[in-house]
Design a protein around this motif. Structure first.
Motif, mmCIF file in Angstrom:
data_model
loop_
_atom_site.group_PDB
_atom_site.id
_atom_site.type_symbol
_atom_site.label_atom_id
_atom_site.label_comp_id
_atom_site.label_asym_id
_atom_site.label_seq_id
_atom_site.Cartn_x
_atom_site.Cartn_y
_atom_site.Cartn_z
ATOM 1 N N LYS A 103 -49.218 -63.688 31.923
ATOM 2 C CA LYS A 103 -49.154 -63.631 33.383
ATOM 3 C C LYS A 103 -48.755 -64.999 33.940
ATOM 4 C CE LYS A 103 -51.938 -62.256 37.355
ATOM 5 N NZ LYS A 103 -53.239 -61.693 37.740
ATOM 6 N N THR A 104 -47.644 -64.998 34.664
ATOM 7 C CA THR A 104 -47.110 -66.232 35.223
ATOM 8 C C THR A 104 -46.875 -66.014 36.721
ATOM 9 O OG1 THR A 104 -46.011 -66.592 33.103
ATOM 10 C CG2 THR A 104 -45.294 -67.966 34.934
ATOM 11 N N SER A 105 -47.207 -67.003 37.529
ATOM 12 C CA SER A 105 -47.070 -66.873 38.980
ATOM 13 C C SER A 105 -45.603 -66.747 39.387
ATOM 14 C CB SER A 105 -47.699 -68.065 39.693
ATOM 15 O OG SER A 105 -46.916 -69.228 39.468
ATOM 16 N N ILE A 106 -45.388 -66.158 40.545
ATOM 17 C CA ILE A 106 -44.031 -65.984 41.071
ATOM 18 C C ILE A 106 -43.343 -67.329 41.233
ATOM 19 C CG2 ILE A 106 -42.706 -65.205 43.085
ATOM 20 C CD1 ILE A 106 -44.954 -63.026 43.425
ATOM 21 N N LEU A 132 -34.364 -65.821 44.995
ATOM 22 C CA LEU A 132 -34.914 -65.557 43.665
ATOM 23 C C LEU A 132 -36.410 -65.285 43.749
ATOM 24 C CD1 LEU A 132 -34.613 -65.367 40.587
ATOM 25 C CD2 LEU A 132 -34.937 -67.855 40.492
ATOM 26 N N THR A 133 -37.104 -66.098 44.506
ATOM 27 C CA THR A 133 -38.556 -65.932 44.652
ATOM 28 C C THR A 133 -38.886 -64.568 45.251
ATOM 29 O OG1 THR A 133 -38.821 -68.321 44.905
ATOM 30 C CG2 THR A 133 -40.644 -66.945 45.671
ATOM 31 N N GLU A 134 -38.146 -64.176 46.266
ATOM 32 C CA GLU A 134 -38.367 -62.870 46.897
ATOM 33 C C GLU A 134 -38.081 -61.734 45.915
ATOM 34 O OE1 GLU A 134 -36.695 -60.146 50.601
ATOM 35 O OE2 GLU A 134 -36.285 -62.305 50.607
ATOM 36 N N PHE A 135 -36.990 -61.850 45.168
ATOM 37 C CA PHE A 135 -36.633 -60.830 44.187
ATOM 38 C C PHE A 135 -37.727 -60.690 43.125
ATOM 39 C CE2 PHE A 135 -34.894 -59.531 40.119
ATOM 40 C CZ PHE A 135 -34.172 -58.397 40.453
ATOM 41 N N ILE A 136 -38.170 -61.813 42.586
ATOM 42 C CA ILE A 136 -39.215 -61.789 41.555
ATOM 43 C C ILE A 136 -40.480 -61.148 42.101
ATOM 44 C CG2 ILE A 136 -40.766 -63.212 40.147
ATOM 45 C CD1 ILE A 136 -38.385 -65.215 39.889
ATOM 46 N N GLY A 137 -40.858 -61.520 43.308
ATOM 47 C CA GLY A 137 -42.068 -60.970 43.918
ATOM 48 C C GLY A 137 -42.032 -59.456 44.011
ATOM 49 N N LYS A 138 -40.915 -58.919 44.493
ATOM 50 C CA LYS A 138 -40.779 -57.463 44.618
ATOM 51 C C LYS A 138 -40.737 -56.792 43.244
ATOM 52 C CE LYS A 138 -38.352 -57.497 49.041
ATOM 53 N NZ LYS A 138 -37.061 -57.334 49.716
ATOM 54 N N HIS A 139 -39.966 -57.368 42.358
ATOM 55 C CA HIS A 139 -39.781 -56.788 41.030
ATOM 56 C C HIS A 139 -41.082 -56.828 40.226
ATOM 57 C CE1 HIS A 139 -36.799 -56.346 37.516
ATOM 58 N NE2 HIS A 139 -36.728 -55.270 38.260
ATOM 59 N N LEU A 140 -41.760 -57.958 40.287
ATOM 60 C CA LEU A 140 -43.022 -58.103 39.562
ATOM 61 C C LEU A 140 -44.062 -57.126 40.087
ATOM 62 C CD1 LEU A 140 -44.478 -59.695 37.364
ATOM 63 C CD2 LEU A 140 -45.061 -61.410 39.077
ATOM 64 N N PHE A 141 -44.099 -56.923 41.396
ATOM 65 C CA PHE A 141 -45.027 -55.966 41.989
ATOM 66 C C PHE A 141 -44.818 -54.573 41.382
ATOM 67 C CE2 PHE A 141 -46.124 -52.791 45.240
ATOM 68 C CZ PHE A 141 -47.461 -53.100 45.419
ATOM 69 N N GLU A 142 -43.548 -54.175 41.183
ATOM 70 C CA GLU A 142 -43.233 -52.870 40.597
ATOM 71 C C GLU A 142 -43.691 -52.770 39.137
ATOM 72 O OE1 GLU A 142 -39.005 -52.676 41.007
ATOM 73 O OE2 GLU A 142 -39.090 -52.429 43.187
ATOM 74 N N ARG A 143 -43.685 -53.889 38.446
ATOM 75 C CA ARG A 143 -43.985 -53.882 37.009
ATOM 76 C C ARG A 143 -45.447 -54.148 36.674
ATOM 77 N NH1 ARG A 143 -38.736 -56.693 34.127
ATOM 78 N NH2 ARG A 143 -37.264 -55.051 34.707
ATOM 79 N N LEU A 144 -46.201 -54.660 37.616
ATOM 80 C CA LEU A 144 -47.593 -55.048 37.336
ATOM 81 C C LEU A 144 -48.445 -53.917 36.777
ATOM 82 C CD1 LEU A 144 -48.751 -57.504 40.125
ATOM 83 C CD2 LEU A 144 -48.643 -57.905 37.665
ATOM 84 N N ALA A 145 -48.254 -52.720 37.265
ATOM 85 C CA ALA A 145 -49.055 -51.587 36.783
ATOM 86 C C ALA A 145 -48.881 -51.389 35.281
ATOM 87 C CB ALA A 145 -48.671 -50.324 37.534
ATOM 88 N N PHE A 146 -47.704 -51.688 34.772
ATOM 89 C CA PHE A 146 -47.447 -51.551 33.332
ATOM 90 C C PHE A 146 -48.025 -52.739 32.569
ATOM 91 C CE2 PHE A 146 -44.105 -49.271 35.586
ATOM 92 C CZ PHE A 146 -44.205 -48.025 35.006
ATOM 93 N N TYR A 147 -47.763 -53.942 33.055
ATOM 94 C CA TYR A 147 -48.262 -55.147 32.380
ATOM 95 C C TYR A 147 -49.789 -55.172 32.339
ATOM 96 C CZ TYR A 147 -43.528 -57.118 33.142
ATOM 97 O OH TYR A 147 -42.183 -57.362 33.160
ATOM 98 N N ASP A 148 -50.407 -54.702 33.423
ATOM 99 C CA ASP A 148 -51.869 -54.743 33.507
ATOM 100 C C ASP A 148 -52.569 -53.798 32.532
ATOM 101 O OD1 ASP A 148 -52.117 -56.796 35.355
ATOM 102 O OD2 ASP A 148 -52.209 -55.466 37.084
ATOM 103 N N LYS A 149 -51.825 -52.904 31.900
ATOM 104 C CA LYS A 149 -52.418 -52.004 30.911
ATOM 105 C C LYS A 149 -52.608 -52.684 29.549
ATOM 106 C CE LYS A 149 -50.780 -47.581 32.734
ATOM 107 N NZ LYS A 149 -49.977 -46.392 32.423
ATOM 108 N N SER A 150 -52.084 -53.885 29.399
ATOM 109 C CA SER A 150 -52.176 -54.565 28.110
ATOM 110 C C SER A 150 -53.638 -54.820 27.734
ATOM 111 C CB SER A 150 -51.378 -55.870 28.125
ATOM 112 O OG SER A 150 -51.921 -56.748 29.077
ATOM 113 N N ASP A 151 -53.867 -55.031 26.455
ATOM 114 C CA ASP A 151 -55.228 -55.262 25.969
ATOM 115 C C ASP A 151 -55.832 -56.533 26.556
ATOM 116 O OD1 ASP A 151 -55.439 -52.999 24.162
ATOM 117 O OD2 ASP A 151 -53.993 -54.050 22.885
#
Length: 173
Positions: A103-106, A132-151
């Protein structure tokens, strides 16, 4: 045991995988590199000639191939790998696999990615740090649900490679 490192592009998956290899003596595989070898063409070429759907199907095929091998390995998956098909469920339900979200900050991701954006098709069109910062923020928000399932989740900001590797090893013990 397999270790799958997941996280957004620029989070250090490939770098940490190589450092972990030194400590654990596991084989280290970058999934994108593996796909390029198997397909005998670059990821960009695959996207341009066969399309994203073909790429994602091959990505899933090769991910399963790697994790189902009997040898222990560290696999750094692409930032989007967990977000397509049933890849996240396959990773987290695989009996011989532990997944770790780096997990890395935007703001840290933007700082790391801005100088190398030309090499990354997803962000090559973004010309300012704000865009770039705005793009990462939106994109990361979409992906967090998947990343957060990690062990396990390990925050990488303001940590050295050695500190991150130490945390990963501690989680696995």
């Amino acid at each position: 045991m397999n270790i799958v490192l997941m996280g957004y592009m620029g989070s250090g998956k490939s770098t940490i995988a190589m450092e972990l290899q030194k400590v654990l003596s596991y084989k280290c595989i970058d999934l994108d590199d593996y796909i390029e070898k198997k397909e005998e063409r670059s990821i960009s070429d695959i996207f341009n000639s066969k399309g994203e759907i073909y790429f994602r199907k091959q990505e899933t095929l090769y991910l399963k191939e790697l994790l189902n091998e009997s040898t222990s390995k560290i696999v750094a998956v692409g930032g989007g790998t967990p977000c397509y098909g049933s890849n996240t469920d396959f990773i987290i339900n695989h009996k011989r696999t532990r997944s770790i979200y780096l997990k890395t900050s935007i703001s840290e991701l933007a700082k790391r990615l801005f100088p190398e954006r030309e090499k990354r098709p997803l962000i090559s069109h973004l010309n300012t740090m704000d865009d770039l910062t705005e793009f990462i923020g939106k994109h990361l928000f979409e992906r967090l649900a998947f990343y957060d399932k990690s062990d396990f989740t390990i925050t990488t900001d303001n940590k050295t490679k050695a500190q991150i590797v130490e945390e990963v090893v501690a989680k696995l013990i």
